[in-house]
Design an enzyme around this catalytic site. Structure first.
Site, PDB file in Angstrom:
ATOM      1  N   PRO A   2       0.820  -1.182   0.000  1.00  0.00           N
ATOM      2  CA  PRO A   2       0.000   0.000   0.000  1.00  0.00           C
ATOM      3  C   PRO A   2       0.880   1.268   0.000  1.00  0.00           C
ATOM      4  O   PRO A   2       1.668   1.489   0.898  1.00  0.00           O
ATOM      5  CB  PRO A   2      -0.776  -0.133   1.298  1.00  0.00           C
ATOM      6  CG  PRO A   2      -0.720  -1.575   1.663  1.00  0.00           C
ATOM      7  CD  PRO A   2       0.385  -2.177   0.889  1.00  0.00           C
ATOM      8  N   GLU A   3       0.763   2.030  -1.030  1.00  0.00           N
ATOM      9  CA  GLU A   3       1.365   3.355  -1.046  1.00  0.00           C
ATOM     10  C   GLU A   3       0.262   4.358  -0.722  1.00  0.00           C
ATOM     11  O   GLU A   3      -0.807   3.957  -0.262  1.00  0.00           O
ATOM     12  CB  GLU A   3       1.982   3.628  -2.426  1.00  0.00           C
ATOM     13  CG  GLU A   3       2.999   2.567  -2.848  1.00  0.00           C
ATOM     14  CD  GLU A   3       3.650   2.846  -4.191  1.00  0.00           C
ATOM     15  OE1 GLU A   3       3.787   4.025  -4.551  1.00  0.00           O
ATOM     16  OE2 GLU A   3       4.009   1.890  -4.889  1.00  0.00           O
ATOM     17  N   ARG A 114       3.411 -10.920   5.735  1.00  0.00           N
ATOM     18  CA  ARG A 114       4.871 -10.856   5.905  1.00  0.00           C
ATOM     19  C   ARG A 114       5.287 -10.169   7.203  1.00  0.00           C
ATOM     20  O   ARG A 114       6.464 -10.211   7.559  1.00  0.00           O
ATOM     21  CB  ARG A 114       5.495 -10.155   4.698  1.00  0.00           C
ATOM     22  CG  ARG A 114       5.361 -10.985   3.443  1.00  0.00           C
ATOM     23  CD  ARG A 114       5.828 -10.245   2.218  1.00  0.00           C
ATOM     24  NE  ARG A 114       7.276 -10.095   2.186  1.00  0.00           N
ATOM     25  CZ  ARG A 114       7.916  -9.435   1.230  1.00  0.00           C
ATOM     26  NH1 ARG A 114       7.253  -8.861   0.261  1.00  0.00           N
ATOM     27  NH2 ARG A 114       9.218  -9.347   1.257  1.00  0.00           N
TER      28      ARG A 114
END
Length: 274
Positions: A2-3, A114
């Site tokens: 997500p940017e 992650r």
DNA sequence: AGTGTATCCTGCAGGC
DNA sequence: TGCCTGCAGGATACAC
């Protein structure tokens, strides 16, 4: 991750689901996502009501009724998923790291395969100092290109690395850096201090164009990203260069190239970008 | 001081 | 089928 556009999409979806709710309890399944002791986190959030949800760079910021915040950085694979009640069966997120239960019975799950994402509950002034250490918001109209140009001029680092540095400008990640540099005609490995004044103006314009368009499309899903409703972003189809190695440049037909530096892939058109 | 590299972690796609 | 390698939207500790 997500940017910026993905964080913005998530924030907009979350507002409906969590603003006004009071936290009954927090269950931390993966304490390594907390950037503080577990006891501190639980003490800071318990019994607090969420008064608003904001975005700063790529961070989702839950503002609580005592002025403190719960700041979430989604890392590469983090998701914030609201549920009307405890998720059951196939709806249960597979990598839940933190589960917040509200007094009305609804639930917010921070899920992160992650676990590069982080969650922390901080006093308002501590968060404010953290935010002050971050660069300007690219979509903030008070950011003008002369300031961007002056800031670029202080560094010889490749302009792609410069754009990814959250202390210099907030919210830009590898996808939108690639897209904006393509639209601006700037090679990702050009030293930042060799971006001209005119190019800096074009780069800011390109960044805004790309980020706004991505927000309009609900962000970009390459593989993991999901919005607060679990949906994927539609901007992936719009990408000019990111992930497009070997495909023809839409402007000139030259094959898009991939180069790795700073351990990240960069994508560019060798004839449109110098 | 400023910059590049290695590392945290898991899953998936592709090659053999 | 299965094993192996490489790759992934981020951030940062560290060495130079």
């Amino acid at each position: 991750m997500p940017e910026l556009p993905e964080a913005e999409t998530i924030v907009r979806g979350l507002r409906r689901a969590v603003v006004g709710r009071t936290i009954a309890s927090a269950r931390v399944i993966r304490p390594d996502v907390l950037r503080q002791p577990l006891a501190t986190f639980r003490r800071n959030v318990k019994g607090r009501r969420i008064t608003s949800v904001e975005r700063r760079g790529k961070n989702v910021v839950h503002v609580l009724d005592d002025g403190s915040v719960v700041a979430v950085n989604l890392g590469m694979t983090g998701r914030l998923l609201p549920f009307p009640g405890p998720p059951k069966g196939s709806r249960r997120p597979r990598h839940a790291a933190v589960i917040v239960r509200f007094q009305d019975g609804s639930v917010l799950v921070f899920d992160d395969v992650r676990r590069f994402g982080t969650v922390e509950a901080l006093p308002g002034d501590v968060w404010a100092r953290r935010s002050d250490g971050m660069g300007p918001e690219p979509l903030d109209p008070s950011l003008r290109s002369p300031r961007l140009h002056a800031s670029l001029a202080t560094s010889r680092t490749p302009v792609r690395s410069w754009l990814l540095d959250q202390r210099r400008i907030a919210g830009v990640g590898n996808i939108y850096a690639a897209e904006a540099l393509y639209l601006a005609g700037i090679h990702p490995q050009r030293p930042a201090n060799r971006v001209t004044r005119a190019e800096a103006r074009g780069l800011l314009r390109s960044l805004r164009t790309v980020l706004r368009a991505a927000i309009d499309h609900g962000g970009t899903t390459i593989r993991d990203y999901r919005d607060a409703e679990g949906g994927s972003g539609a901007y992936a189809r719009k990408l000019y260069v990111y992930g497009c190695e070997g495909e023809p440049c839409r402007r000139c037909g030259t094959s898009i190239r991939r180069v790795v530096f700073s351990n990240r892939s960069a994508f560019y058109c060798p004839s449109c970008q110098s």
